[in-house]
Write an enzyme that holds these catalytic residues in place. Structure first.
Site, PDB file in Angstrom:
ATOM      1  CE  LYS A   1       8.468  -6.261   5.625  1.00 52.23           C
ATOM      2  NZ  LYS A   1       8.484  -5.781   7.018  1.00 52.23           N
TER       3      LYS A   1
ATOM      4  N   GLY B   1       8.905  -9.806   9.808  1.00 51.81           N
ATOM      5  CA  GLY B   1      10.496  -9.782   9.603  1.00 51.81           C
ATOM      6  C   GLY B   1      10.848  -8.403   9.357  1.00 51.81           C
TER       7      GLY B   1
ATOM      8  CD  GLU C   1       0.128   5.511  -0.030  1.00 54.11           C
ATOM      9  OE1 GLU C   1       0.560   6.467   0.186  1.00 54.11           O
ATOM     10  OE2 GLU C   1      -0.309   4.553   0.765  1.00 54.11           O
TER      11      GLU C   1
ATOM     12  CD  GLU D   1       5.566  11.288   3.759  1.00 54.01           C
ATOM     13  OE1 GLU D   1       4.170  11.159   3.629  1.00 54.01           O
ATOM     14  OE2 GLU D   1       6.291  10.547   3.170  1.00 54.01           O
TER      15      GLU D   1
ATOM     16  N   GLY E   1      12.401  -5.615   6.844  1.00 52.82           N
ATOM     17  CA  GLY E   1      12.501  -5.278   5.400  1.00 52.82           C
ATOM     18  C   GLY E   1      13.751  -5.782   4.791  1.00 52.82           C
TER      19      GLY E   1
ATOM     20  CB  CYS F   1       0.633   8.550   3.049  1.00 53.95           C
ATOM     21  SG  CYS F   1      -0.924   7.539   2.832  1.00 53.95           S
TER      22      CYS F   1
ATOM     23  CB  VAL G   1      10.858 -10.717   5.279  1.00 52.53           C
ATOM     24  CG1 VAL G   1       9.591 -10.869   4.564  1.00 52.53           C
ATOM     25  CG2 VAL G   1      11.323 -11.487   6.343  1.00 52.53           C
ATOM     26  N   GLY G   2      11.435  -8.394   3.352  1.00 50.60           N
ATOM     27  CA  GLY G   2      10.886  -7.451   2.137  1.00 50.60           C
ATOM     28  C   GLY G   2      12.154  -7.620   0.699  1.00 50.60           C
TER      29      GLY G   2
END
Length: 475
Positions: free
Chosen positions: A170, A201, A245, A377, A203, A279, A206-207
């Site tokens: 995805k 799609g 990650e 972050e 998250g 990141c 679909v996620g």
């Protein structure tokens, strides 16, 4: 590319079940440049079942055949490098001349390197009267980010193919175009139907469906720590393997005897490249207190050289989206409210760039490690400069973070830098201007995730270890 309006399942391009579309926005122009299918749980089910059906055949494919397929995929990527570069640049904003080497050339190299590890499931070791080997973990679900979309796609897909896994990927809804191109490339390479499936799609739809599907054996996710926690929860009831990650707030220790000009240029560029949407960015620059003013002048000199835009002379493009731009603006205001000193940059659009989600390269000094801008972050072109008294204090500040993805040290020589690197709790350390290496494992400590990507260790993540007990020899 012709397949904007279809998804790739079981070796075929087909309409998504729901028929709805998602807009892809160019962050430099704010214009819609494409519409792609909005996949659903029904599409996920079809894709996962296709991957499950293809698994036995692909897992038993000789390593040399998998190697040849990976090399053909890499060749296809090389042939369409310009298209991949344009797709990433248009959808996430990185200027094309930078996106080519930063976003595309490395993933092509990585795909070739994964081809070196396809024999991993054919290697057998002896342990007394037992045999030990590795087998593919099964059907994998990949949830990829928007900031380095091809890099993370290859880190997951290339490793899983090498190990003999099948998969459903995805892409981020912001940057799906290069994944659609990759599906075309893999189809043209002759990859068997069902081994790779692509469902764009949201998250939340679909996620989540991928994480919760009973036929998925493993989930690999790249994104925020907040989202990573939710993914782990969704996968936990079926005890799926989960590798992640996640976020970072990485320290960069500059020692008093380092080449300050070289160190500062390296540190500033590391934060500002890709508009700070990296990141591993070394966003906390730890500097000797007695040299703080000299370093601040060097920072100002380098930031003044940074150009914004999307043409061939630009170093920084826009933020990837209006939402990401707003997040950066909010953090800049938080830094000001917390009492940090604004050395350069600040809120608002850069001069002359009223269209597009451009942010000003911003540097705060007078930062202490308890400030939100030093602990959270920001994911934008914002650098925090923190002064330290001695190396012990610098290491303590570096490690005082919930994250542990990346780090950096710039010292007078490699030996001194390595001694400091050993004390930093992070999965990566860039020493004296070191560069990312696809032959080395990538991943973090603490809330920066678990597992490793790239290199042999990255392929091992997609395998199970089997121990076969033979009859013990007679005494």
């Amino acid at each position: 590319m012709e397949n904007y309006n279809r998804i790739y399942i079981d070796g075929r391009w087909q309409p998504a079940a729901g028929g709805e579309l998602l807009e892809v926005i160019n962050p430099a122009t704010e214009a819609c440049i494409a519409r792609v299918p909005r996949g659903s749980a029904e599409d996920v089910d079809s894709a996962v079942r296709a991957a499950r059906g293809a698994f036995d055949g692909w897992a038993s494919t000789p390593g040399e055949e998998r190697r040849a397929l990976l090399l053909r995929i890499a060749d296809g990527m090389e042939a369409r490098k310009a298209e991949l570069t344009a797709a990433i640049s248009a959808s996430m904003g990185c200027p094309e001349h930078i996106a080519e080497w930063l976003q595309v050339e490395g993933p092509i190299e990585a795909m070739r390197l994964f081809a070196e590890h396809t024999a991993i499931t054919e290697e057998i070791t002896e342990a007394g009267h037992s045999l030990v080997w590795r087998e593919a973990v099964g059907v994998c679900a990949f949830i990829n980010p928007w900031n380095y979309p091809l890099h993370q796609f290859v880190g997951k897909v290339g490793a899983a193919l090498a190990a003999g896994c099948t998969m459903v990927a995805k892409p981020s809804e912001q940057t799906p175009l290069q994944d659609l191109l990759m599906a075309e490339i893999m189809h043209e390479s002759g990859l068997p139907a069902g081994v790779f499936n692509l469902v764009p799609g949201r998250g939340a739809e679909v996620g989540r469906a991928l994480c919760e599907h009973p036929l998925v054996d493993m989930v690999s996710f790249t994104g925020s720590t907040r989202a990573g926690v939710e993914i782990a929860k969704a996968a936990a009831p079926m005890v799926k393997r989960v590798t992640q990650e996640l976020g970072g707030k990485s320290p960069f220790i500059i020692t008093a005897n380092a080449d300050l000009a070289a160190a500062v240029r390296y540190g500033v560029d590391d934060v500002m490249i890709n508009s700070g949407q990296t990141c591993t960015a070394l966003t906390r620059m730890l500097v000797p207190a007695q040299q703080r003013e000299e370093i601040e002048e060097l920072i100002l000199d380098r930031v003044a050289e940074i150009t914004l835009g999307t043409d061939g002379g630009a170093f920084m493009g826009p933020m990837s989206s209006q939402g990401q731009w707003q997040q950066v603006q909010d953090y800049i205001r938080i830094g000001i409210e917390e009492g940090a000193t604004l050395l350069c940059g600040g809120p608002g659009n850069p001069e002359g760039l009223s269209t597009g989600y451009f942010a000003r390269p911003t540097v705060f000094t007078g930062v202490h490690n308890e400030m939100r801008i030093a602990r959270e972050e920001i994911f934008g072109p914002v650098l925090c400069v923190i002064a330290y008294g001695d190396i012990d204090e610098a290491v303590a500040i570096a490690n005082d973070s919930p994250y542990g993805l990346s780090s950096g040290v710039y010292a007078a020589n490699e030996q001194d830098a390595l001694a400091i690197a050993r004390r930093i709790r992070a999965g990566l350390c860039f020493v004296n201007g070191g560069e990312f290496n696809y032959r080395a494992p990538f991943g973090g400590y603490k809330q920066s995730g678990n597992g490793r990507e790239f290199s042999q260790q990255g392929v091992e993540e997609f395998t199970e270890i089997k121990s076969v007990q033979l009859a013990a020899p007679a005494q």
